[in-house]
Design a protein around this motif. Structure first.
Motif, PDB file in Angstrom:
ATOM      1  N   GLY A   1    -114.902  24.726  -9.121  1.00  0.00           N
ATOM      2  CA  GLY A   1    -114.768  25.795  -8.138  1.00  0.00           C
ATOM      3  C   GLY A   1    -113.765  26.853  -8.561  1.00  0.00           C
ATOM      4  O   GLY A   1    -113.617  27.863  -7.896  1.00  0.00           O
ATOM      5  N   GLY A   2    -113.040  26.606  -9.671  1.00  0.00           N
ATOM      6  CA  GLY A   2    -112.099  27.577 -10.235  1.00  0.00           C
ATOM      7  C   GLY A   2    -110.746  27.528  -9.573  1.00  0.00           C
ATOM      8  O   GLY A   2    -110.535  26.735  -8.672  1.00  0.00           O
ATOM      9  N   PRO A   3    -109.799  28.313 -10.010  1.00  0.00           N
ATOM     10  CA  PRO A   3    -109.917  29.227 -11.151  1.00  0.00           C
ATOM     11  C   PRO A   3    -109.833  28.483 -12.477  1.00  0.00           C
ATOM     12  O   PRO A   3    -109.277  27.383 -12.550  1.00  0.00           O
ATOM     13  N   CYS A   4    -110.408  29.076 -13.510  1.00  0.00           N
ATOM     14  CA  CYS A   4    -110.396  28.499 -14.850  1.00  0.00           C
ATOM     15  C   CYS A   4    -109.451  29.315 -15.722  1.00  0.00           C
ATOM     16  O   CYS A   4    -109.385  30.533 -15.592  1.00  0.00           O
ATOM     17  N   ARG A   5    -108.726  28.633 -16.602  1.00  0.00           N
ATOM     18  CA  ARG A   5    -107.853  29.348 -17.540  1.00  0.00           C
ATOM     19  C   ARG A   5    -108.184  28.894 -18.958  1.00  0.00           C
ATOM     20  O   ARG A   5    -108.591  27.748 -19.183  1.00  0.00           O
ATOM     21  N   ALA A   6    -108.033  29.801 -19.893  1.00  0.00           N
ATOM     22  CA  ALA A   6    -108.339  29.519 -21.293  1.00  0.00           C
ATOM     23  C   ALA A   6    -107.382  28.481 -21.858  1.00  0.00           C
ATOM     24  O   ALA A   6    -106.194  28.479 -21.520  1.00  0.00           O
ATOM     25  N   CYS A   7    -107.893  27.607 -22.686  1.00  0.00           N
ATOM     26  CA  CYS A   7    -107.027  26.705 -23.444  1.00  0.00           C
ATOM     27  C   CYS A   7    -106.163  27.565 -24.355  1.00  0.00           C
ATOM     28  O   CYS A   7    -106.639  28.545 -24.931  1.00  0.00           O
ATOM     29  N   SER A   8    -104.898  27.236 -24.481  1.00  0.00           N
ATOM     30  CA  SER A   8    -103.978  27.993 -25.336  1.00  0.00           C
ATOM     31  C   SER A   8    -104.318  27.754 -26.801  1.00  0.00           C
ATOM     32  O   SER A   8    -104.926  26.735 -27.152  1.00  0.00           O
ATOM     33  N   ALA A   9    -103.893  28.679 -27.667  1.00  0.00           N
ATOM     34  CA  ALA A   9    -104.006  28.447 -29.105  1.00  0.00           C
ATOM     35  C   ALA A   9    -103.294  27.132 -29.424  1.00  0.00           C
ATOM     36  O   ALA A   9    -102.281  26.805 -28.809  1.00  0.00           O
ATOM     37  N   GLY A  10    -103.860  26.352 -30.343  1.00  0.00           N
ATOM     38  CA  GLY A  10    -103.317  25.030 -30.656  1.00  0.00           C
ATOM     39  C   GLY A  10    -103.980  23.922 -29.860  1.00  0.00           C
ATOM     40  O   GLY A  10    -103.698  22.754 -30.061  1.00  0.00           O
TER      41      GLY A  10
ATOM     42  N   ALA B   1    -106.123  25.546 -33.958  1.00  0.00           N
ATOM     43  CA  ALA B   1    -106.990  26.402 -33.141  1.00  0.00           C
ATOM     44  C   ALA B   1    -106.218  27.703 -32.988  1.00  0.00           C
ATOM     45  O   ALA B   1    -105.262  27.779 -32.228  1.00  0.00           O
ATOM     46  N   SER B   2    -106.580  28.718 -33.754  1.00  0.00           N
ATOM     47  CA  SER B   2    -105.779  29.933 -33.794  1.00  0.00           C
ATOM     48  C   SER B   2    -106.044  30.882 -32.638  1.00  0.00           C
ATOM     49  O   SER B   2    -105.261  31.787 -32.398  1.00  0.00           O
ATOM     50  N   ASN B   3    -107.122  30.681 -31.898  1.00  0.00           N
ATOM     51  CA  ASN B   3    -107.434  31.558 -30.764  1.00  0.00           C
ATOM     52  C   ASN B   3    -107.391  30.788 -29.454  1.00  0.00           C
ATOM     53  O   ASN B   3    -107.638  29.589 -29.425  1.00  0.00           O
ATOM     54  N   ALA B   4    -107.114  31.497 -28.366  1.00  0.00           N
ATOM     55  CA  ALA B   4    -107.238  30.898 -27.039  1.00  0.00           C
ATOM     56  C   ALA B   4    -108.720  30.630 -26.780  1.00  0.00           C
ATOM     57  O   ALA B   4    -109.588  31.259 -27.385  1.00  0.00           O
ATOM     58  N   ALA B   5    -109.019  29.691 -25.912  1.00  0.00           N
ATOM     59  CA  ALA B   5    -110.384  29.325 -25.516  1.00  0.00           C
ATOM     60  C   ALA B   5    -111.200  28.750 -26.678  1.00  0.00           C
ATOM     61  O   ALA B   5    -112.413  28.888 -26.715  1.00  0.00           O
ATOM     62  N   SER B   6    -110.530  28.074 -27.612  1.00  0.00           N
ATOM     63  CA  SER B   6    -111.232  27.471 -28.746  1.00  0.00           C
ATOM     64  C   SER B   6    -112.048  26.268 -28.304  1.00  0.00           C
ATOM     65  O   SER B   6    -111.624  25.484 -27.452  1.00  0.00           O
ATOM     66  N   LEU B   7    -113.234  26.121 -28.900  1.00  0.00           N
ATOM     67  CA  LEU B   7    -114.096  24.979 -28.620  1.00  0.00           C
ATOM     68  C   LEU B   7    -113.749  23.797 -29.504  1.00  0.00           C
ATOM     69  O   LEU B   7    -114.070  22.654 -29.175  1.00  0.00           O
TER      70      LEU B   7
END
Length: 118
Positions: free
Chosen positions: A35-44, A64-70
């Motif tokens: 139902g949110g809110p969703c936040r991006a996973c941090s780099a690393g 993981a050099s970018n936020a929201a890495s899979l």
């Protein structure tokens, strides 16, 4: 009377004709309650699946050099992960390391010395 569809919160989705906002789940690379809110996973950190599960820190030797890495990935040759696992750092001049090196001590100088002694 027709049913009005509402959009899921940012960075989340639901199946068609879902009945409530809690059917909205965070996309892969994002975390938060259904139902949110969703936040991006941090780099690393990374998260390969959708839903409310947390982001996972990268395993030793991966970044993981970018936020929201899979997913996290190995550092290329001649580099090693930063302490935050958010970037690969170059080996000191005159040294090299194999793919996936875990720390600066994996950087080998000519003559067999290691680390910062080149």
């Amino acid at each position: 009377a027709g049913t009005m569809c509402l959009s899921c919160p940012s960075d989340s989705f639901s199946v068609a004709a879902s009945g409530s906002e809690t059917a909205c789940t965070c996309n892969a690379g994002y975390t938060g309650p259904d139902g949110g809110p969703c936040r991006a996973c941090s780099a690393g950190f990374s998260k390969s699946d959708s839903g409310s599960s947390g982001c996972l820190s990268c395993a030793i030797g991966k970044v993981a050099s970018n936020a929201a890495s899979l997913s996290c990935s190995l550092c290329p040759p001649d580099s090693f992960p930063s302490s935050l696992a958010d970037s690969c750092l170059e080996c000191p001049a005159g040294s090299s390391s194999p793919v996936g090196s875990e720390r600066i001590s994996n950087c080998t100088c000519s003559g067999g010395r290691r680390g910062l002694d080149c």
